[in-house]
Design a protein around this motif. Structure first.
Motif, PDB file in Angstrom:
ATOM      1  N   LYS A 114      45.964  34.770  39.541  1.00  0.00           N
ATOM      2  CA  LYS A 114      47.121  35.279  40.292  1.00  0.00           C
ATOM      3  C   LYS A 114      48.462  34.686  39.841  1.00  0.00           C
ATOM      4  O   LYS A 114      49.155  34.019  40.623  1.00  0.00           O
ATOM      5  N   VAL A 167      38.639  42.682  37.229  1.00  0.00           N
ATOM      6  CA  VAL A 167      38.456  43.648  38.319  1.00  0.00           C
ATOM      7  C   VAL A 167      37.121  43.518  39.062  1.00  0.00           C
ATOM      8  O   VAL A 167      36.534  44.508  39.505  1.00  0.00           O
ATOM      9  N   GLY A 168      36.665  42.300  39.205  1.00  0.00           N
ATOM     10  CA  GLY A 168      35.518  42.082  40.086  1.00  0.00           C
ATOM     11  C   GLY A 168      34.158  42.386  39.497  1.00  0.00           C
ATOM     12  O   GLY A 168      33.195  42.633  40.225  1.00  0.00           O
TER      13      GLY A 168
HETATM   14  C1  G1P Z   1      39.215  37.748  43.118  1.00  0.00           C
HETATM   15  C2  G1P Z   1      39.378  36.893  41.853  1.00  0.00           C
HETATM   16  C3  G1P Z   1      40.427  37.493  40.937  1.00  0.00           C
HETATM   17  C4  G1P Z   1      40.083  38.937  40.619  1.00  0.00           C
HETATM   18  C5  G1P Z   1      39.930  39.728  41.927  1.00  0.00           C
HETATM   19  C6  G1P Z   1      39.431  41.125  41.640  1.00  0.00           C
HETATM   20  O1  G1P Z   1      40.388  37.643  43.894  1.00  0.00           O
HETATM   21  O2  G1P Z   1      39.715  35.570  42.229  1.00  0.00           O
HETATM   22  O3  G1P Z   1      40.499  36.748  39.745  1.00  0.00           O
HETATM   23  O4  G1P Z   1      41.073  39.506  39.812  1.00  0.00           O
HETATM   24  O5  G1P Z   1      38.973  39.102  42.795  1.00  0.00           O
HETATM   25  O6  G1P Z   1      39.342  41.868  42.822  1.00  0.00           O
HETATM   26  P1  G1P Z   1      40.459  38.127  45.436  1.00  0.00           P
HETATM   27  O7  G1P Z   1      40.776  39.583  45.397  1.00  0.00           O
HETATM   28  O8  G1P Z   1      39.132  37.840  46.051  1.00  0.00           O
HETATM   29  O9  G1P Z   1      41.563  37.315  46.048  1.00  0.00           O
END
Ligand code: G1P
Length: 290
Positions: free
Chosen positions: A193, A206-207
């Motif tokens: 982030k 992207v998860g």
């Molecule tokens: C998480 C991960 C992040 C990723 C994202 C995708 O963040 O930490 O690196 O890009 O999922 O959805 P979150 O969305 O749980 O804050």
């Protein structure tokens, strides 16, 4: 040497779902129905279609509905059987037959990296996938399958990525890499982030992840990072500094269904694709003067 088959997947589902309150006050975010299925069923179907046989769900307080959903519902099945509802019965059976399910409780909300670390004893030395239930990726070739193919070719971890708007990089892990083809990158760095002016690229995680058990060593040594949580991205960063890791631009339309607007868009998309309601739904949408 041929890489081991990927048959295990971890689905982190212990988060509090604060972006979706009040809907998620007493029910898990992963169980929000997207058209006629809960969110988590979409990613588990994607995993099963890519060869996953064992699904490890990381849960927490208030998440029991997930276990019930993937269990056999004896009373309901009996009722459907006695009432001749064959189609409904078949669709229920399909859910509990998707995979073998294990549940681990993450006792404190200490971040995605910590959630993954909770499953270490079930992964052993095997390669494994991680799928985040709030990212829905719609494509005829399931997103995870696209990555499995690359994993077998490269025999190293593969992270699913997509381009995002520069203003959105602060919501994602962002990779820095060298292109090897139109869609494949060698990853040299990752940042969780980042602010738009500090992002190394516009390619967001992207998860979807395929990892090897070596990542546990890095996770164990990862200190709390962004939001004071143990971040998977930070462990991946250390990994990428030392070893081979790839980023694959995933084909498919992606919806961030953990967000209210993303969820609405995904709902409309699923409705438009459903043979059951698409005709009338399309007519309904047309009737709206937008
Ligand atoms: C998480 C991960 C992040 C990723 C994202 C995708 O963040 O930490 O690196 O890009 O999922 O959805 P979150 O969305 O749980 O804050």
């Amino acid at each position: 040497m041929r890489a081991k088959k990927i048959t295990k997947a971890i689905i982190p589902a212990a988060g509090l779902g604060t972006r979706f309150l009040p809907a998620t006050k007493a029910s898990p975010k992963e169980m929000l129905p997207l058209f006629d299925k809960p969110l988590i069923q979409y990613v588990i179907e994607e995993a099963a279609a890519a060869g996953i046989r064992q699904v490890i769900v990381i849960t927490g307080r208030g998440k029991r509905a997930i276990e019930d959903h993937f269990d056999v519902s004896f009373e309901l099945e009996e009722f459907l059987k006695q009432n001749g509802k064959k189609e409904e019965l078949k669709s229920l059976r399909k859910i509990s037959d998707l995979a073998e399910f294990c549940y681990i409780r993450q006792k404190e909300p200490r971040g995605l990296g910590h959630a993954i670390l909770c499953a270490r004893h079930l992964i052993d030395d095997d390669p494994f996938a991680v799928l985040l239930a709030d990212e829905i990726i719609d494509h005829p070739v399931p997103a995870l399958q696209q990555m499995v193919d690359v994993y077998h070719e490269r025999q190293a971890p593969v992270i699913g990525v997509q381009h995002v708007a520069k203003t959105d990089v602060k919501q994602y892990g962002i990779i820095d890499g060298k292109p090897l083809s139109d869609s494949l990158y060698r990853i040299y760095d990752l940042v969780e982030k980042p602010a738009p002016n500090e992002a190394p690229s516009d390619m967001a995680v992207v998860g979807r992840y395929i990892l090897t058990s070596e990542i546990f060593h890095y996770l164990e040594n990862t200190k709390p990072g962004k939001n004071n949580e143990i971040q998977l991205t930070d462990a991946l960063q250390e990994f990428a500094h030392a070893k081979e890791m790839y980023g694959l631009i995933l084909s498919g339309r992606r919806f961030d269904a953990g967000d209210k607007l993303g969820f609405l868009k995904a709902t409309v998309e699923m409705g438009l694709k459903s043979p059951e309601v698409s005709k009338e739904f399309r007519a309904f949408l047309k009737g709206h003067s937008l």
